[in-house]
Design a protein around this motif. Structure first.
Motif, PDB file in Angstrom:
ATOM      1  N   GLU A 116      -2.957  -6.163   3.742  1.00 15.14           N
ATOM      2  CA  GLU A 116      -1.584  -6.376   3.313  1.00 15.14           C
ATOM      3  C   GLU A 116      -0.598  -5.894   4.373  1.00 15.14           C
ATOM      4  OE1 GLU A 116       1.501  -7.480   0.544  1.00 15.14           O
ATOM      5  OE2 GLU A 116      -0.591  -8.058   0.895  1.00 15.14           O
ATOM      6  N   ALA A 117      -0.905  -4.747   4.999  1.00 12.30           N
ATOM      7  CA  ALA A 117      -0.036  -4.225   6.050  1.00 12.30           C
ATOM      8  C   ALA A 117      -0.010  -5.170   7.242  1.00 12.30           C
ATOM      9  CB  ALA A 117      -0.513  -2.843   6.484  1.00 12.30           C
ATOM     10  N   ALA A 140       3.613   2.769   3.436  1.00 11.12           N
ATOM     11  CA  ALA A 140       2.632   2.945   2.360  1.00 11.12           C
ATOM     12  C   ALA A 140       3.127   4.016   1.396  1.00 11.12           C
ATOM     13  CB  ALA A 140       1.280   3.340   2.940  1.00 11.12           C
ATOM     14  N   ALA A 154       2.118   6.503  -1.899  1.00 17.00           N
ATOM     15  CA  ALA A 154       1.006   7.107  -2.631  1.00 17.00           C
ATOM     16  C   ALA A 154       1.523   8.334  -3.380  1.00 17.00           C
ATOM     17  CB  ALA A 154      -0.128   7.483  -1.679  1.00 17.00           C
ATOM     18  N   PHE A 201      -3.223   5.738  -3.782  1.00 15.67           N
ATOM     19  CA  PHE A 201      -2.435   4.676  -3.163  1.00 15.67           C
ATOM     20  C   PHE A 201      -1.813   3.782  -4.224  1.00 15.67           C
ATOM     21  CE2 PHE A 201      -2.280   0.255  -1.590  1.00 15.67           C
ATOM     22  CZ  PHE A 201      -1.346   0.425  -0.570  1.00 15.67           C
ATOM     23  N   CYS A 202      -0.517   3.492  -4.040  1.00 14.90           N
ATOM     24  CA  CYS A 202       0.173   2.569  -4.947  1.00 14.90           C
ATOM     25  C   CYS A 202       0.255   1.174  -4.343  1.00 14.90           C
ATOM     26  CB  CYS A 202       1.581   3.087  -5.244  1.00 14.90           C
ATOM     27  SG  CYS A 202       1.649   4.575  -6.242  1.00 14.90           S
ATOM     28  N   ARG A 203       1.021   1.069  -3.278  1.00 14.85           N
ATOM     29  CA  ARG A 203       1.165  -0.241  -2.638  1.00 14.85           C
ATOM     30  C   ARG A 203       1.881  -0.083  -1.291  1.00 14.85           C
ATOM     31  NH1 ARG A 203       4.421  -4.453  -5.781  1.00 14.85           N
ATOM     32  NH2 ARG A 203       3.988  -5.549  -3.820  1.00 14.85           N
ATOM     33  N   THR A 204       1.944  -1.165  -0.558  1.00 15.49           N
ATOM     34  CA  THR A 204       2.631  -1.194   0.729  1.00 15.49           C
ATOM     35  C   THR A 204       3.958  -1.927   0.564  1.00 15.49           C
ATOM     36  OG1 THR A 204       0.546  -1.218   1.928  1.00 15.49           O
ATOM     37  CG2 THR A 204       2.501  -1.931   3.139  1.00 15.49           C
ATOM     38  N   ILE A 205       4.996  -1.344   1.141  1.00 16.62           N
ATOM     39  CA  ILE A 205       6.330  -1.941   1.084  1.00 16.62           C
ATOM     40  C   ILE A 205       6.673  -2.494   2.465  1.00 16.62           C
ATOM     41  CG2 ILE A 205       8.785  -1.486   0.716  1.00 16.62           C
ATOM     42  CD1 ILE A 205       7.992   0.781  -1.136  1.00 16.62           C
ATOM     43  N   THR A 222       6.320  -1.588   7.835  1.00 17.27           N
ATOM     44  CA  THR A 222       5.571  -1.268   6.623  1.00 17.27           C
ATOM     45  C   THR A 222       5.622   0.216   6.293  1.00 17.27           C
ATOM     46  OG1 THR A 222       3.543  -1.084   7.929  1.00 17.27           O
ATOM     47  CG2 THR A 222       4.007  -3.218   6.920  1.00 17.27           C
TER      48      THR A 222
END
Length: 553
Positions: A3-4, A16, A18, A40-44, A14
């Motif tokens: 995703e990154a 990350a 968490a 980990f939640c997600r990448t923005i 990017t």
């Protein structure tokens, strides 16, 4: 990671996200020690697009053969995509990373810099190495930046440009120019207006120049360079005078062992004042001269260009001026055989002074006098602490042998002795073609013994301002005639006259037409120190004027 990479390929930066629930009793203010076992939640992905006018500005400059490079700490994919959007690199071109640069030897690094225009995940040391590699390949480098880690590269670049809005104070201090509106296109607008002269230059509010910087170069060791404290320098009065004039002055302690480091320093200043003898601690200044020529070609003003030193600062100048009003009976000697064959004839008319091609502090300067009704010679070296000797021609030739070696010029100069040397020697200190002061030494190194007594030791040189009444004839002749005659005779362009130099004169035998007569003894260009206090102000003013004329102030 996929995703990154996908976001980076879309030119997004990017981040990350968490988290971790705190256990009972954990201190939420413990900082980095809490950052473990994170979930980990997600990448923005965050867009930070270049300004629309940036690509057009880059394209315009590229058409004029200006090369652009991107050096960033961003993800390699982000850097490559933005570089492609701006036209710095073709789509699909990969960025080189700091890790890859670290794995390269010097040759591979130099080749990479020639062929790669996008760098990512780099450290401050990489930025600095890239700038230095470009300069070593003969390029003039402009570098932009805003963060503290950009400062070393901005300081080393030929033109460092700091951001005026987002730039740190450290970066602004290191830069030569400050971009007040943080708009990259302004740089190209300035370049177009000043190089192409097609339209008025941008207003001062858009681009501000930092204070002018000069370097004072003098020899020293590693410890002296690392310390580099103007307060401890013999030139402290000059440092203070430059500061008072609004010019930043910095020490540039030089030694061949760290010449590359000094070269990088000189490339980022506007001018350099040089104090370095032809031979310093047994080493010639060949490497320094090469460096000074290189930085001069880049537009840095050099107070005494190596070409001027060679035309004025060797004993050959005495041969060049022998027919001028301040010249004297002077002969070039090209071999020991010629010296042995011709010197006895000249000695019958009086004592002579033999001088090596290039030197300082009296080294290689010998007074030779014939002894009546004897084949022996009375000889004295001008080097401090030397005693008069009585030797034959073979002994003299032995002492003169080193001066005929190719590395020492391959010849010597033979000048007639001036009997009035007992009245002292006058040194005129010049700033360009103006006299800045005088020095008078009543007893110099070749002062002869009197009435069978040993010669006295050399005495101090006393310093006086340029308006000292007793030397006004000499000053007037230098400023109105002699400097110009000298310049023309040695073929030196007027703009290449040294900023600070001095001429040593002996008192010559007066004539009805010339009741005051002076005979040139030598010219010092490479390391004029000490000098009269009266010369400090004119030196600073002359440097400021030279930088203004060169467009660097």
């Amino acid at each position: 990671m996929a995703e990154a990479d996908r976001m980076s390929d879309a030119a997004l930066r990017t981040l990350a996200v968490a988290y971790r629930p705190l256990a009972p009793g954990e201190n939420s203010g413990a900082g980095e020690s809490l950052e473990h076992a994170l979930i980990f939640c997600r990448t923005i992905g965050m867009a930070d697009p270049p300004r629309p006018e940036a690509a057009a500005a880059i394209g315009e400059a590229q058409r004029a053969s200006v090369r652009f490079m991107m050096i960033t700490g961003d993800h390699p994919h982000t850097a490559a995509r933005i570089a492609a959007q701006l036209g710095i690199a073709r789509p699909g071109t990969a960025a080189l990373t700091g890790v890859q640069l670290d794995a390269m030897d010097a040759a591979a690094f130099a080749a990479a810099v020639q062929n790669t225009s996008v760098y990512a995940r780099v450290a401050p040391a990489h930025k600095l190495r890239i700038v230095e590699a470009l300069q070593a390949d003969g390029n003039v480098v402009a570098m932009t930046g805003d963060g503290v880690n950009d400062a070393p590269a901005l300081k080393t670049a030929d033109i460092g440009v700091a951001m005026g809005i987002t730039g740190t104070e450290v970066t602004k201090e290191a830069a030569r120019m400050i971009l007040a509106d943080d708009n990259f296109a302004t740089i190209v607008e300035v370049w177009r207006s000043r190089c192409c002269r097609t339209e008025p230059a941008p207003t001062q509010e858009m681009l501000m120049e930092r204070s002018t910087t000069v370097a004072l170069l003098y020899p020293g060791d590693r410890a002296m360079r690392d310390r580099a404290d103007p307060r401890e320098s013999r030139f402290v009065t000059l440092f203070d005078a430059f500061e008072s004039a609004g010019i930043t002055a910095e020490p540039a302690v030089y030694h061949d062992d760290f010449a590359d480091e000094v070269a990088a320093q000189l490339r980022r200043v506007d001018g350099v004042l040089v104090w370095h003898n032809p031979i310093e601690s047994g080493r010639r200044r060949d490497r320094l001269d090469t460096m000074l020529k290189e930085v001069a070609q880049r537009g840095v003003f050099v107070s005494s260009h190596p070409d001027a030193v060679l035309r004025l600062g060797t004993k050959d100048v005495l041969l060049d001026v022998r027919e001028l009003p301040f010249g004297s009976d002077t002969v070039r000697v090209d071999s020991l055989d010629q010296l042995a064959a011709q010197l006895p004839g000249r000695l019958r008319a009086g004592a002579r002074v033999l001088k090596q091609h290039r030197g300082c502090s009296g080294v290689g300067v010998w007074r030779v006098e014939a002894i009546r009704d004897s084949v022996q010679l009375r000889v004295r070296h001008a080097q401090r602490g030397s005693e008069e000797e009585v030797i034959g021609m073979p002994g003299l030739l032995q002492r003169m042998t080193p001066y005929f070696e190719t590395t020492n010029g391959g010849h010597t100069i033979d000048q007639a002795w001036q009997p009035r040397l007992v009245e002292g020697m006058v040194r005129a200190y010049l700033i360009g073609d103006r006299v800045g002061g005088f020095g008078h030494q009543a007893v110099n190194a070749l002062y002869p013994g009197q009435d069978g007594k040993s010669a006295p030791p050399a005495g101090p040189r006393l310093y006086y301002p340029a308006d000292l009444p007793q030397f006004q004839y000499l000053r007037r002749m230098l400023e109105t005639q002699w400097v110009e005659l000298l310049r023309q005779r040695v073929g030196l362009p007027r703009e290449h006259l040294p900023l600070l130099w001095d001429c040593d004169f002996m008192f010559g035998e007066p004539t009805p037409e010339e009741p005051e007569r002076y005979v040139l003894c030598e010219i010092n260009v490479s390391s004029v120190s000490p000098f009269p206090p009266s010369a400090v102000g004119p030196v600073v003013s002359a440097m400021a004027e030279a930088l203004k004329d060169a467009g660097r102030r």
